[in-house]
Design a protein around this motif. Structure first.
Motif, mmCIF file in Angstrom:
data_model
loop_
_atom_site.group_PDB
_atom_site.id
_atom_site.type_symbol
_atom_site.label_atom_id
_atom_site.label_comp_id
_atom_site.label_asym_id
_atom_site.label_seq_id
_atom_site.Cartn_x
_atom_site.Cartn_y
_atom_site.Cartn_z
ATOM 1 N N PHE A 39 0.052 12.145 -2.145
ATOM 2 C CA PHE A 39 -0.033 11.253 -3.305
ATOM 3 C C PHE A 39 1.356 10.740 -3.675
ATOM 4 O O PHE A 39 1.557 9.557 -3.933
ATOM 5 N N LEU A 65 4.530 2.603 -2.120
ATOM 6 C CA LEU A 65 4.137 1.387 -2.825
ATOM 7 C C LEU A 65 5.289 0.802 -3.627
ATOM 8 O O LEU A 65 5.296 -0.381 -3.937
ATOM 9 N N ARG A 66 6.285 1.659 -3.974
ATOM 10 C CA ARG A 66 7.469 1.123 -4.639
ATOM 11 C C ARG A 66 8.155 0.094 -3.740
ATOM 12 O O ARG A 66 8.647 -0.923 -4.192
ATOM 13 N N ILE A 89 2.654 8.220 -1.243
ATOM 14 C CA ILE A 89 2.015 6.909 -1.390
ATOM 15 C C ILE A 89 2.662 6.128 -2.530
ATOM 16 O O ILE A 89 2.936 4.933 -2.418
ATOM 17 N N VAL A 90 2.945 6.833 -3.640
ATOM 18 C CA VAL A 90 3.591 6.164 -4.772
ATOM 19 C C VAL A 90 4.950 5.617 -4.353
ATOM 20 O O VAL A 90 5.309 4.467 -4.650
ATOM 21 N N ARG A 123 -0.167 -8.556 -5.453
ATOM 22 C CA ARG A 123 -1.129 -8.194 -6.496
ATOM 23 C C ARG A 123 -0.514 -7.243 -7.489
ATOM 24 O O ARG A 123 0.254 -6.411 -7.138
ATOM 25 N N ALA A 159 8.589 -2.726 -8.873
ATOM 26 C CA ALA A 159 7.896 -3.201 -7.678
ATOM 27 C C ALA A 159 6.786 -4.176 -8.055
ATOM 28 O O ALA A 159 6.039 -4.628 -7.204
ATOM 29 N N PHE A 170 -9.441 4.913 -3.328
ATOM 30 C CA PHE A 170 -8.640 3.845 -3.893
ATOM 31 C C PHE A 170 -7.236 3.824 -3.320
ATOM 32 O O PHE A 170 -6.676 2.755 -3.050
ATOM 33 N N LEU A 171 -6.677 5.003 -3.128
ATOM 34 C CA LEU A 171 -5.330 5.056 -2.563
ATOM 35 C C LEU A 171 -5.328 4.474 -1.155
ATOM 36 O O LEU A 171 -4.376 3.795 -0.764
ATOM 37 N N VAL A 222 -5.466 0.681 -1.626
ATOM 38 C CA VAL A 222 -4.204 0.153 -2.134
ATOM 39 C C VAL A 222 -3.127 0.241 -1.066
ATOM 40 O O VAL A 222 -2.366 -0.704 -0.841
ATOM 41 N N PRO A 273 4.672 -2.965 -2.290
ATOM 42 C CA PRO A 273 3.520 -2.996 -3.204
ATOM 43 C C PRO A 273 2.333 -3.757 -2.646
ATOM 44 O O PRO A 273 1.223 -3.558 -3.119
ATOM 45 N N TYR A 328 -13.637 -4.615 -2.948
ATOM 46 C CA TYR A 328 -12.379 -5.062 -3.537
ATOM 47 C C TYR A 328 -11.835 -6.273 -2.794
ATOM 48 O O TYR A 328 -11.428 -7.267 -3.401
ATOM 49 N N VAL A 340 -10.565 8.576 -6.170
ATOM 50 C CA VAL A 340 -9.121 8.372 -6.233
ATOM 51 C C VAL A 340 -8.542 8.233 -4.825
ATOM 52 O O VAL A 340 -7.758 7.322 -4.538
ATOM 53 N N MET A 390 -2.620 4.013 -9.741
ATOM 54 C CA MET A 390 -1.474 4.869 -9.438
ATOM 55 C C MET A 390 -1.322 5.982 -10.470
ATOM 56 O O MET A 390 -1.017 7.122 -10.132
ATOM 57 N N MET A 449 -15.013 1.580 -9.941
ATOM 58 C CA MET A 449 -14.780 3.000 -10.198
ATOM 59 C C MET A 449 -16.033 3.825 -9.955
ATOM 60 O O MET A 449 -15.977 5.040 -9.923
ATOM 61 N N ILE A 454 -12.749 -3.839 -9.048
ATOM 62 C CA ILE A 454 -12.278 -2.464 -8.944
ATOM 63 C C ILE A 454 -13.463 -1.579 -9.281
ATOM 64 O O ILE A 454 -13.784 -1.381 -10.443
#
Lengths: 370, 293
Positions: free
Chosen positions: B271, B278-279, B274-275, B293, A140, B230-231, B234, B282, B33, B227, A150, B41, B39
């Motif tokens: 979580f 995003l696949r 979300i992964v 990005r 991706a 951030f999710l 994103v 993205p 961002y 975390v 991630m 943290m 980024i």
């Protein structure tokens, strides 16, 4: 020809030999079992820093979730060790499961009856996990900081999962196998020099394998990714495959480290999935020098060594110092200590080179680059 | 589990509340961002600082709770400004390094607070009327959660106004789109970045003064938020609207999963989803200018 001594391949291997020889001497001159165990744990940290250097320094993939492979490997090994102490007829179920109300061994635990199979799983599961997760993300084209976030998300998801699956993993308390690892009669007692030698051998093995990998054709393409992955893509390479493979290779090393950690401490808990621990692996590699496998290992030794040297009393100010030095290194010294060594050696080599050319005469500068 | 309409509606309302908490946590991060590509943290630690600022103001100076909220904005915004001037401004062209450097900042902030205030939990008192519940038949909501929800809406409105109705907002959007071009029109991009970073930090401070009431105040309290925040960023794609949608969807998802399973497993599921999301997307829910990005 490369003029900087730092880039001389023969010299690099020589330094590797000296470094590992020095590590090999330690158990011969010292027989304090507790200290040896601690040094072996540093070896585990070294492996972790090595794995970070491989995927971040060489592949350009910042991975803040290396605890995924480390923790999965450690759990696999701890489960194997736990099942070694169980008897199929009289006590097939680990005590903590009985306390959590299970009356049969869960199916995920069954394969761990067999030691070889269990250890194989401890290495294969994290690696395959990295292949799948990395494959998904890199196809991706999730890259850079996003990939880092991630990995962090997956890491904290795993940590919550392992806490949540209390009957299978004993939750926050973790698994503490009562006996040392026994591989076909060869007992790896954590407080004997054997455990040090096993960790040492695995560290040498993974370092040499990683070094050879970076020098191979595959490694060259991976390093090209680090510099400009778009350009590599335009040259016709399937970037996602290379990224996934180097990420999985680093995961395998971290899984080996996890296995070592489990037999060294005879204990594993969701703390191995702690976000802070995974990020300290990145700090080791950054302070030592992420672009060099050996310097990353040295970084882990230095930081962890200093941490135990200052002791619990000064631990508070130590973390403050660590934070500040990390900021300073990112700001002023992105190559870490290894980068500093590279610059210094470069200066020395250049000085020598100019002196040579002065003595030969300034009339033939074109031969210098040959 | 027995399913009743009332308990399900309760779960939906709770989801809205969780979503608003996510949004308040992620708002400052989105701005930092989205504008500068930093980024950050240390965002979780900015939240923590906001909570400690409120605690200090309330306990040592006797400042009323409602005044603590804007004051912790000011305190954390100033701290953010100092950090931006001393460190972040040198790293704008190295996004990966901003991640690392701000992680160092977060270590320092967390440890600094631990040295000053100790590791024991602190509590922020709220006015008593906020600690009651509103009940309508079988459905009941805590007033404080409603309050957070309203603050969330207020903050979004304020940020929207600042971005789209003020001169600073025009400059900020110009710098976001093309830094060099904006600079050639006489906009001081360094100043815009600095103010944006301070604004994002200040918003985290507000979040902290609210979360400090919701949970206990600890030096490590920021770790949990960063975390998730951030999710949200994103998943949303880095834009304001994206973050609003993303926090709404993930908040509801988490609440419904928690209703069906339990809290920790719900978090795990969210979580993982979300992964997977995003696949396939993205660039996030709302892609800004189709940039990948």
């Amino acid at each position: 020809m490369e003029k900087n001594l730092y880039h001389n391949r023969l010299l690099q291997w020589l330094v590797y030999v000296v470094f590992f020889a020095a590590l090999a001497v330690i158990p011969l001159v010292m027989d304090d079992a507790f200290l040896l165990n601690q040094l072996a744990t540093y070896g585990v940290y070294g492996m972790l820093a090595l794995s970070i250097s491989l995927c971040w320094g060489f592949g350009g993939i910042l991975n803040l979730g290396q605890g995924i492979a480390f923790g999965l490997g450690a759990y696999g090994m701890a489960m194997t060790m736990q099942m070694q102490t169980q008897d199929p007829e009289y006590s097939p179920i680990p005590p903590f499961m009985l306390n959590n109300g299970l009356d049969a061994l869960p199916a995920i635990w069954e394969p761990f009856w067999n030691t070889g199979f269990g250890i194989a799983l401890a290495l294969i599961v994290p690696t395959v996990f990295y292949l799948i997760f990395g494959g998904l993300m890199f196809q991706a084209r999730v890259a850079g900081p996003f990939f880092a976030i991630m990995t962090l998300a997956i890491l904290s998801a795993l940590a919550t999962l392992f806490v949540d699956l209390q009957p299978y993993t004993n939750g926050v308390n973790g698994i503490s196998p009562p006996a040392a690892l026994d591989i076909g009669g060869f007992v790896i007692d954590p407080y004997m020099s054997t455990s040090y030698w096993v960790v040492f051998a695995l560290l040498v093995l993974s370092t040499v394998a990683a070094k050879l990998l970076t020098q191979s054709r595959f490694g060259l393409i991976v390093q090209a990714l680090h510099n400009d992955s778009e350009r590599v893509r335009f040259l016709g390479y399937n970037v996602a495959i290379y990224e996934t493979l180097v990420y999985a290779a680093s995961g395998l090393i971290a899984a080996i480290a996890g296995c070592c950690f489990a037999f060294l401490t005879q204990y594993v808990s969701p703390a191995q999935f702690d976000v802070g621990f995974s990020i300290s692996m990145v700090i080791w590699a950054a302070i030592g020098g992420r672009n060099s496998l050996l310097w990353a290992i040295i970084g882990a030794f230095l930081v962890q060594g200093a941490q135990s040297y200052v002791g619990d009393e000064f631990l508070n100010s130590w973390i403050l110092i660590l934070g500040f030095s990390f900021i300073l290194i990112v700001r002023f010294l992105p190559g870490g200590l290894g980068g500093l060594a590279e610059t210094l050696l470069g200066m020395v080599s250049r000085k020598r080179e100019t002196q040579e050319s002065l003595t030969v005469g300034a009339g033939e500068p074109e031969t210098r680059g040959a | 589990m027995d399913f009743t309409l009332a308990s399900f509606v309760n779960a939906l309302i709770l989801g809205l509340s969780i979503g608003s908490i996510f949004l308040v946590a992620a708002l400052g991060l989105t701005i930092i961002y989205g504008t500068a590509g930093v980024i950050n943290m240390a965002h979780g630690e900015f939240i923590m600082l906001g909570a400690y600022a409120s605690y200090t103001l309330q306990n040592y100076l006797g400042v009323p709770f409602f005044l603590c909220i804007p004051l912790s904005f000011v305190v954390v915004a100033l701290i953010g400004l100092v950090i931006e001037r001393l460190l972040i401004r040198y790293l704008y062209d190295r996004p990966l390094d901003t991640l690392l450097a701000t992680w160092g900042v977060s270590l320092v902030l967390m440890q600094g607070v631990r040295l000053i205030f100790g590791s024991d939990p602190k509590y922020i008192q709220m006015p008593s009327f906020l600690s009651t519940n509103i009940a309508a038949g079988p459905i009941s909501v805590s007033i404080f959660r409603v309050f957070i929800f309203l603050v969330g809406i207020g903050l979004v409105a304020a940020v929207w106004w600042l971005f789209y109705k003020t001169e600073f907002g025009i400059k900020l959007r110009a710098v976001t789109q093309n830094k060099e071009m904006a600079a050639s029109f006489g906009i001081n991009s360094g100043q815009v970045y600095a103010l944006t970073f301070a604004l994002g930090a200040g918003l985290a401070g507000i979040a902290g003064s609210l979360f400090g009431v919701l949970n206990i105040v600890l030096p490590t309290m920021g770790m949990g938020y960063v975390v998730e925040a951030f999710l949200i960023v994103v998943t949303g794609g880095g834009a304001l609207l994206g973050s609003i949608l993303a926090s709404g969807v993930t908040g509801e998802a988490q609440s419904i999963f928690a209703y069906i399973f339990n809290d920790t497993f719900a978090q795990f599921l969210v979580f993982v989803l979300i992964v997977i999301f995003l696949r396939f997307r993205p660039q996030g829910l709302i892609a800004t200018g189709g940039a990948r990005r």
